[in-house]
Design a protein around this motif. Structure first.
Motif, PDB file in Angstrom:
ATOM      1  N   LEU A 117       7.802   3.480   7.575  1.00 20.85           N
ATOM      2  CA  LEU A 117       7.009   2.937   6.477  1.00 20.85           C
ATOM      3  C   LEU A 117       5.962   1.685   6.914  1.00 20.85           C
ATOM      4  O   LEU A 117       4.916   1.637   6.347  1.00 20.85           O
ATOM      5  CB  LEU A 117       7.955   2.212   5.350  1.00 20.85           C
ATOM      6  CG  LEU A 117       8.628   3.346   4.576  1.00 20.85           C
ATOM      7  CD1 LEU A 117       9.651   2.589   3.698  1.00 20.85           C
ATOM      8  CD2 LEU A 117       7.480   3.872   3.506  1.00 20.85           C
ATOM      9  N   LEU A 118       6.268   1.143   8.175  1.00 17.64           N
ATOM     10  CA  LEU A 118       5.464   0.113   8.554  1.00 17.64           C
ATOM     11  C   LEU A 118       3.964   0.686   8.897  1.00 17.64           C
ATOM     12  O   LEU A 118       3.046  -0.374   8.825  1.00 17.64           O
ATOM     13  CB  LEU A 118       6.042  -0.672   9.936  1.00 17.64           C
ATOM     14  CG  LEU A 118       7.425  -1.304   9.420  1.00 17.64           C
ATOM     15  CD1 LEU A 118       8.258  -1.850  10.749  1.00 17.64           C
ATOM     16  CD2 LEU A 118       7.373  -2.353   8.509  1.00 17.64           C
ATOM     17  N   PHE A 119       3.881   1.913   8.929  1.00 21.41           N
ATOM     18  CA  PHE A 119       2.480   2.385   9.348  1.00 21.41           C
ATOM     19  C   PHE A 119       1.684   2.379   8.114  1.00 21.41           C
ATOM     20  O   PHE A 119       0.335   2.633   8.162  1.00 21.41           O
ATOM     21  CB  PHE A 119       2.711   3.847  10.055  1.00 21.41           C
ATOM     22  CG  PHE A 119       3.424   3.671  11.403  1.00 21.41           C
ATOM     23  CD1 PHE A 119       2.403   3.252  12.586  1.00 21.41           C
ATOM     24  CD2 PHE A 119       4.705   4.131  11.485  1.00 21.41           C
ATOM     25  CE1 PHE A 119       3.206   3.351  13.751  1.00 21.41           C
ATOM     26  CE2 PHE A 119       5.266   4.163  12.678  1.00 21.41           C
ATOM     27  CZ  PHE A 119       4.595   3.634  13.728  1.00 21.41           C
ATOM     28  N   PHE A 120       2.173   2.418   6.994  1.00 25.70           N
ATOM     29  CA  PHE A 120       1.466   2.607   5.666  1.00 25.70           C
ATOM     30  C   PHE A 120       0.938   1.281   5.032  1.00 25.70           C
ATOM     31  O   PHE A 120      -0.305   1.437   4.375  1.00 25.70           O
ATOM     32  CB  PHE A 120       2.423   3.304   4.688  1.00 25.70           C
ATOM     33  CG  PHE A 120       2.664   4.598   5.047  1.00 25.70           C
ATOM     34  CD1 PHE A 120       1.903   5.740   4.642  1.00 25.70           C
ATOM     35  CD2 PHE A 120       3.732   5.053   5.724  1.00 25.70           C
ATOM     36  CE1 PHE A 120       2.114   7.053   4.855  1.00 25.70           C
ATOM     37  CE2 PHE A 120       4.087   6.249   5.915  1.00 25.70           C
ATOM     38  CZ  PHE A 120       3.114   7.144   5.467  1.00 25.70           C
ATOM     39  N   SER A 121       1.333   0.118   5.505  1.00 26.22           N
ATOM     40  CA  SER A 121       0.926  -1.094   4.987  1.00 26.22           C
ATOM     41  C   SER A 121       1.576  -2.342   5.514  1.00 26.22           C
ATOM     42  O   SER A 121       2.671  -2.267   5.965  1.00 26.22           O
ATOM     43  CB  SER A 121       1.334  -1.229   3.286  1.00 26.22           C
ATOM     44  OG  SER A 121       0.754  -2.372   2.741  1.00 26.22           O
ATOM     45  N   GLN A 122       0.730  -3.460   5.613  1.00 21.21           N
ATOM     46  CA  GLN A 122       1.427  -4.568   5.785  1.00 21.21           C
ATOM     47  C   GLN A 122       1.551  -5.713   4.819  1.00 21.21           C
ATOM     48  O   GLN A 122       1.484  -6.848   5.287  1.00 21.21           O
ATOM     49  CB  GLN A 122       0.832  -5.380   7.291  1.00 21.21           C
ATOM     50  CG  GLN A 122       0.996  -4.448   8.542  1.00 21.21           C
ATOM     51  CD  GLN A 122       2.545  -4.432   8.897  1.00 21.21           C
ATOM     52  OE1 GLN A 122       3.022  -5.564   8.988  1.00 21.21           O
ATOM     53  NE2 GLN A 122       3.083  -3.198   9.242  1.00 21.21           N
ATOM     54  N   ASN A 123       1.266  -5.219   3.608  1.00 26.40           N
ATOM     55  CA  ASN A 123       1.085  -6.045   2.326  1.00 26.40           C
ATOM     56  C   ASN A 123       2.508  -6.729   2.277  1.00 26.40           C
ATOM     57  O   ASN A 123       3.820  -6.326   2.484  1.00 26.40           O
ATOM     58  CB  ASN A 123       1.142  -5.017   1.384  1.00 26.40           C
ATOM     59  CG  ASN A 123       1.072  -5.919  -0.217  1.00 26.40           C
ATOM     60  OD1 ASN A 123       2.132  -6.195  -0.476  1.00 26.40           O
ATOM     61  ND2 ASN A 123       0.141  -6.220  -0.681  1.00 26.40           N
ATOM     62  N   GLU A 124       2.573  -8.153   1.880  1.00 28.54           N
ATOM     63  CA  GLU A 124       3.832  -8.611   1.800  1.00 28.54           C
ATOM     64  C   GLU A 124       4.924  -8.495   1.169  1.00 28.54           C
ATOM     65  O   GLU A 124       5.900  -8.331   1.209  1.00 28.54           O
ATOM     66  CB  GLU A 124       3.221 -10.330   1.493  1.00 28.54           C
ATOM     67  CG  GLU A 124       4.440 -11.384   1.500  1.00 28.54           C
ATOM     68  CD  GLU A 124       4.297 -12.883   0.868  1.00 28.54           C
ATOM     69  OE1 GLU A 124       4.957 -13.771   0.857  1.00 28.54           O
ATOM     70  OE2 GLU A 124       3.011 -13.113   0.835  1.00 28.54           O
ATOM     71  N   ASP A 125       4.392  -7.974  -0.104  1.00 28.71           N
ATOM     72  CA  ASP A 125       5.526  -7.463  -1.082  1.00 28.71           C
ATOM     73  C   ASP A 125       6.111  -5.919  -0.570  1.00 28.71           C
ATOM     74  O   ASP A 125       7.200  -5.606  -0.935  1.00 28.71           O
ATOM     75  CB  ASP A 125       4.863  -7.067  -2.576  1.00 28.71           C
ATOM     76  CG  ASP A 125       4.583  -8.195  -3.549  1.00 28.71           C
ATOM     77  OD1 ASP A 125       5.225  -9.407  -2.877  1.00 28.71           O
ATOM     78  OD2 ASP A 125       3.905  -8.223  -4.379  1.00 28.71           O
ATOM     79  N   PHE A 126       5.081  -5.308   0.126  1.00 33.55           N
ATOM     80  CA  PHE A 126       5.513  -3.902   0.731  1.00 33.55           C
ATOM     81  C   PHE A 126       6.636  -4.493   1.615  1.00 33.55           C
ATOM     82  O   PHE A 126       7.680  -3.778   1.444  1.00 33.55           O
ATOM     83  CB  PHE A 126       4.426  -3.335   1.299  1.00 33.55           C
ATOM     84  CG  PHE A 126       4.521  -1.974   1.868  1.00 33.55           C
ATOM     85  CD1 PHE A 126       4.286  -0.777   0.875  1.00 33.55           C
ATOM     86  CD2 PHE A 126       4.984  -1.519   3.233  1.00 33.55           C
ATOM     87  CE1 PHE A 126       4.657   0.458   1.346  1.00 33.55           C
ATOM     88  CE2 PHE A 126       5.047  -0.329   3.583  1.00 33.55           C
ATOM     89  CZ  PHE A 126       4.960   0.631   2.613  1.00 33.55           C
ATOM     90  N   LEU A 127       6.409  -5.278   2.547  1.00 35.75           N
ATOM     91  CA  LEU A 127       7.362  -5.437   3.677  1.00 35.75           C
ATOM     92  C   LEU A 127       8.497  -5.899   3.055  1.00 35.75           C
ATOM     93  O   LEU A 127       9.839  -5.969   3.630  1.00 35.75           O
ATOM     94  CB  LEU A 127       6.861  -6.474   4.496  1.00 35.75           C
ATOM     95  CG  LEU A 127       5.682  -5.959   5.327  1.00 35.75           C
ATOM     96  CD1 LEU A 127       4.889  -7.191   6.217  1.00 35.75           C
ATOM     97  CD2 LEU A 127       5.824  -4.936   6.415  1.00 35.75           C
ATOM     98  N   ALA A 128       8.494  -6.793   2.000  1.00 33.97           N
ATOM     99  CA  ALA A 128       9.764  -7.212   1.209  1.00 33.97           C
ATOM    100  C   ALA A 128      10.447  -6.272   0.748  1.00 33.97           C
ATOM    101  O   ALA A 128      11.623  -6.241   0.785  1.00 33.97           O
ATOM    102  CB  ALA A 128       9.052  -8.525   0.141  1.00 33.97           C
ATOM    103  N   GLY A 129       9.979  -5.389   0.177  1.00 31.69           N
ATOM    104  CA  GLY A 129      10.707  -4.111  -0.331  1.00 31.69           C
ATOM    105  C   GLY A 129      11.216  -3.443   0.705  1.00 31.69           C
ATOM    106  O   GLY A 129      12.664  -2.886   0.475  1.00 31.69           O
TER     107      GLY A 129
END
Length: 455
Positions: free
Chosen positions: A259-271
């Motif tokens: 999943l890390l390839f799709f976004s580095q958004n803070e909420d995305f990473l928290a999820g």
């Protein structure tokens, strides 16, 4: 040949038999109701074993409570109430509840000073939704909910895992009890991952894209891609990114790294971090308690209700996933704040088993013959009712479920009655048996008789 019991359910689902009852509001034959009660009993026992306390809320809630979150969308599902004599202008300020989570949030606020938090509750009641009736989907259906709710900002991810573990164990026990050769798989996601990804990709069309993803399994890849181009104007690169994202599903926790390839958004990473924690805890439950249900993390799990804020999940039959979700739930934060903005500090996580879909599966593949809880029928002989009742008292003291045939008829008719109701044993206590100080127990399936001494 279809059995009488299965025929009745077949007709009920497909509308091939005239009924006085409105469609979409199921009811069951005595034999089917026994299965219903058996399943509910298993669910209650499992919930209680994990320390969940039973509560009951009214069938109705005030409309402003029901519509507190996502009012326009929810309002389409609510059955309003008015007096028939007065007419529609008498529309009440309350309606039938469409789920049990919103009533539970209201219950928490009304009783908060008498509850100990974290508070763990279960609730088994009917709910009502104004949906089109179809196979496996009803306007009235039972939900079997469990929730843990607490006050403050503590995360308590333990409860996300416990809820899923309890539901997985419960569903496994139910399938075994009704002899369905199948298993359950939980599809788990996190709302923070979904919301962040959709917002980055679609902006103000994020909700519409989420609705489309929710339909992916139903409409297929071709129509899905066509809609991405025609309705959203996405180019091929963006279409493929979305497709790869929603196709990501695995039962290996380490695969979350993809999943890390799709976004580095803070909420995305928290999820992702939250989902990883919950999956590790689920594995701990499975190893410690020997639980055998399956799970995958699945980016297609959207869960439409807006009050979910973290973990979300759905469970399906592994062999018949097309029947849809038989269980679902998730984490919600500040749910009570939608009812009373001044009291928004409550967080929780919960899940619900939809018993109606399980029953539709059971009744479509099995003959449900037993029509009574009684395991014994005490036959009746001329002038011997008092003796039959004395024997009945003995069975009663032993905790056995029994019936006494109401009058002396030909034995063939009494045996036929036992057979038709699916009563497994017939008790013979006539003059000869009394003289010998015994009663006879006849197995209706094998025909074998056994003499049982009275003393």
């Amino acid at each position: 040949m279809i059995s009488v019991q299965v025929k009745s359910v077949f007709f009920r689902f497909f509308g091939m038999m005239a009924e006085l009852r409105p469609s979409g509001f199921p009811e069951y034959s005595p034999a089917e109701q026994l299965v219903f009660d058996q399943i509910v009993g298993i669910i209650q026992a499992q919930y209680q074993q994990f320390g969940y306390t039973h509560i009951h809320t009214p069938a109705v809630e005030k409309n402003d409570v029901l519509l507190a979150k996502n009012g326009e969308e929810t309002g389409k599902q609510i059955f309003g109430l008015y007096g028939m004599a007065q007419g529609a202008e008498d529309l009440k300020e309350y309606g039938l509840h469409f789920d049990l989570t919103v009533p539970f949030a209201r219950y928490t606020l009304d009783w908060e000073h008498q509850l100990t938090f974290p508070f763990k509750r279960y609730q088994i009641q009917p709910v009502w939704r104004g949906e089109r009736a179809q196979k496996g989907r009803f306007r009235e259906f039972f939900q079997c909910d469990i929730d843990a709710i607490w006050k403050g900002e503590k995360e308590y991810f333990y409860y996300d895992a416990e809820i899923i573990a309890v539901l997985g164990k419960t569903l496994t026990e139910v399938l075994a009890a009704v002899n369905i050769q199948d298993s359950v798989c939980f599809h788990i996601n996190n709302k923070k991952i979904i919301r962040a990804f959709l917002q980055e990709i679609a902006g103000d069309k994020a909700q519409d894209l989420g609705n489309l993803i929710d339909k992916y399994a139903k409409i297929g890849q071709e129509k899905f891609l066509a809609s991405l181009q025609e309705d959203f104007g996405f180019d091929t690169e963006k279409q493929q990114k979305i497709l790869k994202f929603i196709q990501l599903s695995s039962n290996k926790i380490e695969d979350l790294d993809q999943l890390l390839f799709f976004s580095q958004n803070e909420d995305f990473l928290a999820g992702i971090a939250e989902l990883r924690s919950v999956l590790n805890l689920i594995q701990d439950f499975q190893k410690s308690l020997g639980l055998v249900f399956h799970w995958v993390f699945d980016m297609q799990i959207i869960r439409g209700l807006d009050y979910y804020t973290g973990t979300i999940f759905e469970a399906v039959f592994e062999n018949e996933p097309q029947l849809g979700s038989i269980c679902g739930g998730g984490r919600y934060q500040n749910l009570t704040g939608y009812i009373d903005p001044k009291r928004n500090e409550y967080c929780g996580v919960g899940g619900s088993i939809g018993i109606s879909r399980i029953l539709s599966r059971v009744f479509s593949v099995q003959e449900t013959r037993k029509q009574t809880v009684a395991d014994y029928l005490i036959l009746q002989f001329e002038g011997e009712m008092a003796d039959s009742l004395v024997l009945g008292a003995r069975f009663f003291a032993e905790g056995k479920c029994f019936e006494v045939y109401p009058y002396a008829e030909k034995l063939g008719k009494q045996f036929a009655y036992a057979d038709k109701k699916g009563i497994p044993f017939v008790v013979i206590y006539g003059e000869g048996e009394r003289e010998k100080g015994i009663y006879k127990l006849k197995n209706m399936q094998s025909g074998e008789e056994q003499e049982v001494p009275l003393h």
